[in-house]
Scaffold this active site. Structure first.
Site, PDB file in Angstrom:
ATOM      1  N   ASP A   1     -33.865   2.930 -38.790  1.00  0.00           N
ATOM      2  CA  ASP A   1     -34.933   3.603 -38.049  1.00  0.00           C
ATOM      3  C   ASP A   1     -36.191   3.482 -38.879  1.00  0.00           C
ATOM      4  O   ASP A   1     -36.212   3.896 -40.042  1.00  0.00           O
ATOM      5  CB  ASP A   1     -34.596   5.092 -37.849  1.00  0.00           C
ATOM      6  CG  ASP A   1     -33.503   5.297 -36.808  1.00  0.00           C
ATOM      7  OD1 ASP A   1     -33.085   4.306 -36.188  1.00  0.00           O
ATOM      8  OD2 ASP A   1     -33.062   6.449 -36.631  1.00  0.00           O
TER       9      ASP A   1
ATOM     10  N   ASP B   1     -29.354   5.651 -24.139  1.00  0.00           N
ATOM     11  CA  ASP B   1     -29.041   6.921 -24.805  1.00  0.00           C
ATOM     12  C   ASP B   1     -28.358   7.804 -23.778  1.00  0.00           C
ATOM     13  O   ASP B   1     -28.946   8.105 -22.730  1.00  0.00           O
ATOM     14  CB  ASP B   1     -30.327   7.602 -25.293  1.00  0.00           C
ATOM     15  CG  ASP B   1     -30.982   6.839 -26.433  1.00  0.00           C
ATOM     16  OD1 ASP B   1     -30.298   6.004 -27.065  1.00  0.00           O
ATOM     17  OD2 ASP B   1     -32.181   7.063 -26.697  1.00  0.00           O
TER      18      ASP B   1
END
Lengths: 201, 281
Positions: free
Chosen positions: B11, B130
């Protein structure tokens, strides 16, 4: 200088960057003039067969490829860059390939995931003494991303197993081709590219 | 042969790697290019950069990170986060990415998936999904419903209605009102070459992947599926590969903080009967 043919499709930088990493003078070329004097040609390709061959033709680089092949300049086709060297592909039957290699490009066997998007082991043909694959270990893993592959012919020097026997590399005189991506296959891939650059000296 | 890929995910916020816990609480974990290089050396099969930068200056930084990474890292590189248009995808591919992952923008404009696939090829389009367990209305207070919401109980209770998952957008903030399996199939039809499925119930918890979610997607779709969210120990990777049918396993924190190396993960997978590309010696 090794010319990487840039006909505007996808990520063509990887091949150039991998060659530069090996200390080779490699350049993306977009015209016949820029390709002049090249001691080796790399024809990359990702995406669809038809889109690639049409882009190659409209860029004017098809002639660069054909001239290099006719003159015996060391030539490496990668992925769809290899597939385009055949007569045609089942992916788009109406579009003709360059026809430098006999045979067709076929869909991967049914019953396996398509695309094959993974690393796989190269299986070397017993009789082959490939210059491209020289010095590789017994279990060499390389990265594949494809839904189609050339059919088996005498030019094949390596395969992989994916729902059946799948062509991985071909070699004929000074023409080489890989269905996998050597520029994305870590140290093994760099060793393969180094073998190619030795042919270009 | 089929070989399961092991993929570390980075990330990236304004050019630095961070690791959040359930989409919040960020901790600095290093330089993305340096980490990617280390993972390549250890035998990672691929690296994912997920751009979580909010500002537009930060986004330009990401293209630069990709460019630097592509000069040193010779394994596939996927970049996601903030890919909204075909132009964004082209920019990242030109910088050296091999695949781009689209998430929120694809939910808002599904044809974006087709446009990228047509222009650049399906092989470079990953749709990131997601998903969170969705509890039928009225069941929120039941023990099963509450457990499902916490992500604790992923076993199917006999006689219970089949488990369902809902798609969330904007980094997990907003429910999209779409069923995850239906969306996955739609993405495949639109030209996605791969699906990156993250369980938001599990992400950052280290409780293990949502195997049932992965199984639901892999049995619905024929394109490769990358399982993500919840890896806390090496057995979790085995479970999602063998029971979930994942084609690739993605993890962040277990690799970043050197709890386990990529090589250890691969040796463990191999010892439990999952075929993988062996780690570099």
């Amino acid at each position: 200088m090794i010319a990487v043919l840039d006909y505007g499709i996808g990520n063509l930088r990887s091949a150039e960057k991998a060659l530069v990493h090996l200390g080779v003078d490699a350049r993306l070329v977009t015209s016949e003039r820029q390709a002049r004097g090249a001691t080796g040609i790399v024809l990359p390709g990702v995406g669809a067969f038809g889109a690639c061959i049409r882009a190659l033709r409209s860029s004017g680089l098809e002639r660069v490829a054909m001239n290099a092949l006719a003159e015996g300049t060391p030539f490496l086709g990668v992925c769809v860059g290899l597939q385009m060297l055949y007569e045609a592909s089942d992916e788009e039957p109406g579009e003709r390939g360059l026809g430098v290699l006999e045979g067709r490009v076929r869909s991967l066997p049914s019953g396996v995931k398509r695309p094959q998007m993974q690393w796989n082991v190269l299986l070397r043909s017993e009789r082959s003494r490939s210059r491209l694959l020289e010095g590789l270990g017994d279990a060499s893993w390389v990265y594949f991303v494809h839904s189609y592959a050339p059919e088996m012919t005498d030019d094949v020097v390596a395969t992989c197993e994916y729902g059946g026997v799948v062509v991985a590399a071909v070699e004929r005189d000074s023409l080489w081709g890989t269905q996998f991506h050597p520029e994305k296959s870590g140290a093994t891939g760099l060793a393969i590219l180094r073998n190619f650059t030795r042919q270009c000296a | 042969m089929r070989a399961v890929r092991v993929i570390p995910c980075l990330d990236v916020d304004s050019g630095r790697v961070v690791k959040g816990v359930q989409f919040g609480d960020l901790r600095d974990a290093g330089d993305p290019v340096e980490l990617a290089h280390r993972y390549d050396a250890e035998g990672a099969d691929e690296v994912v950069f997920l751009d979580i930068t909010a500002s537009s200056e930060g986004r330009a930084t990401m293209v630069d990170v990709v460019r630097r990474a592509a000069e040193q890292v010779f394994i596939p590189l996927t970049v996601g986060g903030g890919v909204r248009t075909l132009d964004d995808a082209i920019k990242l591919l030109r910088a050296g990415a091999d695949k781009v992952a689209v998430n929120t923008a694809a939910v808002q404009d599904p044809l974006l998936v087709s446009r990228i696939a047509e222009a650049l090829g399906s092989q470079c389009v990953v749709v990131a999904i997601d998903a969170r367990v969705s509890v039928p209305r009225g069941n929120e207070e039941s023990p099963e419903g509450a457990a499902a919401v916490r992500g604790v109980n992923h076993e199917q209770v006999p006689g219970a209605p089949p488990e369902r998952w809902e798609v969330f957008t904007h980094g997990g903030r907003f429910p999209a009102g779409i069923d995850a399996c239906e969306w996955a199939l739609r993405c495949q039809e639109l030209g996605a070459g791969e699906l990156l499925v993250t369980s938001m119930d599990r992400d950052g918890t280290k409780d293990g992947f949502d195997v049932a979610l992965t199984r639901a997607i892999t049995s619905t779709c024929s394109v490769p599926v990358v399982a993500s969210g919840g890896a806390g120990e090496l057995q979790h990777l085995v479970d999602v590969a063998l029971l979930g049918g994942a084609d690739a396993v993605l993890a962040a924190s277990i690799f970043h903080y050197e709890e386990h190396s990529i090589a250890e993960a691969k040796r463990y997978l191999a010892s439990r009967g999952v075929s993988v590309r062996p780690p570099n010696p």
